[in-house]
Motif scaffolding. Structure first.
Motif, PDB file in Angstrom:
ATOM      1  N   UNK A 261      -6.260 -32.330 -63.913  1.00  0.00           N
ATOM      2  CA  UNK A 261      -5.836 -31.217 -64.771  1.00  0.00           C
ATOM      3  C   UNK A 261      -4.348 -30.948 -64.585  1.00  0.00           C
ATOM      4  N   UNK A 262      -3.909 -30.934 -63.307  1.00  0.00           N
ATOM      5  CA  UNK A 262      -2.494 -30.691 -63.030  1.00  0.00           C
ATOM      6  C   UNK A 262      -1.616 -31.715 -63.734  1.00  0.00           C
ATOM      7  N   UNK A 263      -2.018 -32.976 -63.660  1.00  0.00           N
ATOM      8  CA  UNK A 263      -1.238 -34.037 -64.297  1.00  0.00           C
ATOM      9  C   UNK A 263      -1.306 -33.923 -65.823  1.00  0.00           C
ATOM     10  N   UNK A 264      -2.520 -33.626 -66.335  1.00  0.00           N
ATOM     11  CA  UNK A 264      -2.690 -33.524 -67.785  1.00  0.00           C
ATOM     12  C   UNK A 264      -1.796 -32.438 -68.369  1.00  0.00           C
TER      13      UNK A 264
ATOM     14  N   UNK B 208      -7.153 -43.577 -51.057  1.00  0.00           N
ATOM     15  CA  UNK B 208      -8.357 -43.788 -51.875  1.00  0.00           C
ATOM     16  C   UNK B 208      -9.460 -44.416 -51.021  1.00  0.00           C
ATOM     17  N   UNK B 209      -9.084 -45.361 -50.139  1.00  0.00           N
ATOM     18  CA  UNK B 209     -10.072 -45.910 -49.204  1.00  0.00           C
ATOM     19  C   UNK B 209     -10.709 -44.795 -48.387  1.00  0.00           C
ATOM     20  N   UNK B 210      -9.863 -43.968 -47.799  1.00  0.00           N
ATOM     21  CA  UNK B 210     -10.365 -42.853 -46.974  1.00  0.00           C
ATOM     22  C   UNK B 210     -11.367 -42.033 -47.771  1.00  0.00           C
TER      23      UNK B 210
ATOM     24  N   UNK C 228      -3.036 -43.585 -60.067  1.00  0.00           N
ATOM     25  CA  UNK C 228      -2.904 -43.614 -58.612  1.00  0.00           C
ATOM     26  C   UNK C 228      -2.484 -42.243 -58.083  1.00  0.00           C
ATOM     27  N   UNK C 229      -1.496 -41.637 -58.761  1.00  0.00           N
ATOM     28  CA  UNK C 229      -1.044 -40.313 -58.329  1.00  0.00           C
ATOM     29  C   UNK C 229      -2.187 -39.312 -58.396  1.00  0.00           C
TER      30      UNK C 229
END
Lengths: 332, 314
Positions: free
Chosen positions: A290-293, A178-180, A54-55
């Motif tokens: 990538x940032x999260x990974x 996510x809808x947007x 989600x993030x």
């Protein structure tokens, strides 16, 4: 019209080959995202937790939404380096309205209208004042950035009313950003592909003289596409301004470059005339993935920008190599 | 026909500058003092060095967005070479200039060898070079440089700030190369019609490689002067300086499509911007308000210049 498909060569190929040729860049990015998810989840399974997904997906939704408008601008053969400053200004307008006690729907919609209005001016200067778009938006960047800071002094806006935070809400269990992102991307993609107006953007970017000769009102279209881009900047602002408890009334540094990068990595050629918004949205997701990974595999986040830089260069080099190959096969 | 010549972009710009100077001087008696003007020259040098070479880049029809990042990278490396590796400072400076030039050369190779549009190529290296600077420094700053080093950014020679001599020399050399040599004419030819230039036997790729390398070198030189002026090194140095430099160049009448432009125009653009910044701040307007005016001046000047030259976008 699209240089992605070599003319004269198309008829002999299967539908699959045609699809790969037309959406090569989008497939490459989708593949990169998939590979990243598999690799990182092998190292750290928590990467695939619903919370983290989600993030990743909703965190960069505002970049994806802004990149839709930017893609249209670049496809038409223009560029906008002022959009980051615009989003900063619109976010401040939105937050100020909300804290001043106006209903939240006004705080959400007025920035969109303001975005359309400001970009109408930019579009008119480009189309009728015949000033290159990079010059107009460079000037606009100074005007918006300087104006914002000299009016607000860079103060933070807090005490936002609780129902203002649209980006934190959910609809049918799925976060609003996510809808947007999904609806706007699919809508814009179909609109650009299947309407005369949408096709005319590719025509103007591909060959402006041919577009004029074909009866497309080029100047008016340029103003209109800048206004549409302004609307997307406004929509992006709604997500950007409502995701945190505070709004920092300054311009987010390098935001315009991130948005342009998403468009370009997504396969929109800076030469105009080609590309889709599916690619730019996938690219925005890839950035945040990538940032999260990097956090999950314990790489210092200070290297994030270098990784994105390498990524840009690799995508662009692959794209150029593909172009050269297709030009050769077209000549044969 | 002659009045049209008089309305050349540079003339409009010079008139605007004079007007601005008169208005600003009437607002504050501190403005037209030698001390103030020289000090403004000091502040102008880093953008100035980059803008002078950026003029060449834009005349060839290119653009270099990575200069701010090269500045940041070289500044960080200067600190690393000197403090962490323990090299003597002059060698660290030399290596820094070399890295900057190489970074520019890489831009040039991506642009000429792989035919990547300059905007995209340098957008990529903008992220890459700044990213390397951030990765290496991890937001730590380097201080404590020896005193002699500060001469470059804070000292004077014959009453004029040292870096202003450097800027003057670079400007003079650049103006002579661009305006009076065959090589300089080649630069215009490349920007005017690259295919024609290629068929005329010009070494288009070699010209571009030289120019992008020079752009990297200018950014590196600006980095050394910047570090010397502010006495410290940080990885976010030079952020956004590419836009300031491009603004000065375009304000100076260089066509963003290439093929047209002069060094003198860029110098006038630089002076106008710096005069506005300084004069308005002396008149009590905050620096952010000044940025607004610079943006407006940029758009208005190009609009005016377009009105007087109805034929052709260039």
């Amino acid at each position: 019209m699209s240089t992605d498909v070599a003319p004269g060569f198309v008829a002999k190929r299967s539908a699959v080959a045609r699809f790969i040729s037309a959406y090569g860049q989008e497939l490459v990015i989708a593949g990169a995202i998939a590979a990243l998810f598999v690799l990182v989840s092998l190292i750290s399974p928590r990467f695939l937790s619903p919370n983290n997904l989600n993030t990743i997906i909703s965190g960069n939704a505002y970049i994806a939404v802004a990149a839709i408008g930017m893609s249209m601008i670049i496809i038409t053969g223009h560029i906008d380096v002022s959009v980051g400053a615009l989003i900063g200004v619109l976010a401040t307008i939105s937050g100020t309205l909300a804290t001043a006690g106006y209903p939240v729907w006004i705080a959400w919609t007025l920035p969109i209208l303001a975005g359309i209005g400001i970009n109408a001016i930019i579009g008119a200067l480009v189309a009728y004042g015949r000033i290159p778009s990079i010059v107009v938006t460079l000037g606009m960047l100074s005007i918006l950035r300087g104006g914002l800071v000299s009016i607000t002094g860079g103060a933070w806006i807090n005490n936002l009313p609780p129902d203002f935070h649209l980006a934190q809400q959910r609809l049918l269990e799925i976060p609003v950003p996510i809808w947007f992102m999904v609806l706007l991307t699919v809508g814009a993609f179909l609109w650009m592909r299947h309407t005369a107006f949408g096709r005319s953007l590719y025509a103007i970017g591909g060959n402006i003289e041919a577009a004029r000769a074909a009866g497309i009102p080029v100047e008016r279209r340029v103003v209109q596409v800048f206004m549409i881009h302004g609307a997307f900047a406004g929509l992006a602002t709604v997500l950007f301004a409502t995701q945190l408890r505070i709004i920092q009334s300054t311009v987010p540094p390098n935001l315009e470059l991130t948005i342009i990068t998403a468009s370009v990595i997504g396969g929109v050629s800076i030469l105009g005339g080609t590309g889709t918004v599916i690619g730019s949205t996938l690219a925005a997701i890839l950035f945040s993935a990538i940032g999260s990974a990097m956090i999950f595999i314990n790489v210092s986040p200070y290297w994030l920008r270098a990784v994105i830089g390498v990524l840009i260069l690799i995508t662009v080099l692959i794209d150029m190599a593909r172009r050269v190959r297709e030009q050769r096969s077209a000549k044969r | 026909m002659t009045w049209r010549k008089l309305l050349r972009h540079e003339t409009i710009l010079a008139l605007l500058s004079v007007l601005a100077l008169i208005v600003l001087a009437s607002q504050s008696d501190k403005f037209f003092t030698v001390d103030n003007l020289l000090n403004q020259g000091r502040l102008m040098t880093e953008v100035g060095l980059i803008a002078i070479i950026m003029t060449f880049v834009i005349i060839t029809g290119g653009i270099d967005l990575s200069v701010g990042s090269i500045l940041g990278l070289v500044a960080i490396l200067l600190g690393v070479f000197w403090k962490n590796l323990g090299l003597p400072l002059p060698i660290a400076i030399g290596l820094g200039l070399l890295v900057g030039t190489l970074a520019g050369l890489i831009n040039g190779i991506i642009i000429t060898r792989f035919r990547v549009p300059p905007l995209i190529a340098t957008l990529g290296t903008l992220a890459l070079y700044r990213g390397i600077a951030e990765g290496i420094s991890e937001a730590r700053s380097v201080r404590g440089y020896p005193d002699w080093f500060f001469v470059l950014g804070q000292g004077q020679f014959l009453g004029v700030p040292v870096q202003l001599w450097i800027l003057g020399a670079v400007t003079l050399v650049a103006a002579i190369i661009l305006g009076m040599t065959v090589w300089g004419r080649g630069v215009y030819a490349v920007g005017h019609n690259e295919t024609a230039a290629r068929y005329s036997g010009l070494q288009v790729d070699r010209i571009k490689l030289a120019i992008y390398s020079a752009s990297g070198f200018a950014a590196a030189l600006a980095a050394v002067i910047f570090v010397s002026r502010v006495s410290t090194t940080r990885s976010d140095m030079g952020t956004g300086i590419e836009l300031d430099a491009i603004t000065a160049v375009v304000l100076g009448g260089t066509s963003i499509f290439g093929g047209r432009g002069t060094i003198i125009g860029t110098v006038l653009g630089l002076i106008l911007i710096q005069a506005l910044k300084n004069g308005l701040s002396l008149a009590g307007i905050k620096s952010d308000g000044t940025i607004v005016l610079i943006g407006a001046v940029l758009i208005l000047t190009i609009l005016l210049s377009n009105l007087f030259h109805r034929n052709g976008n260039r």
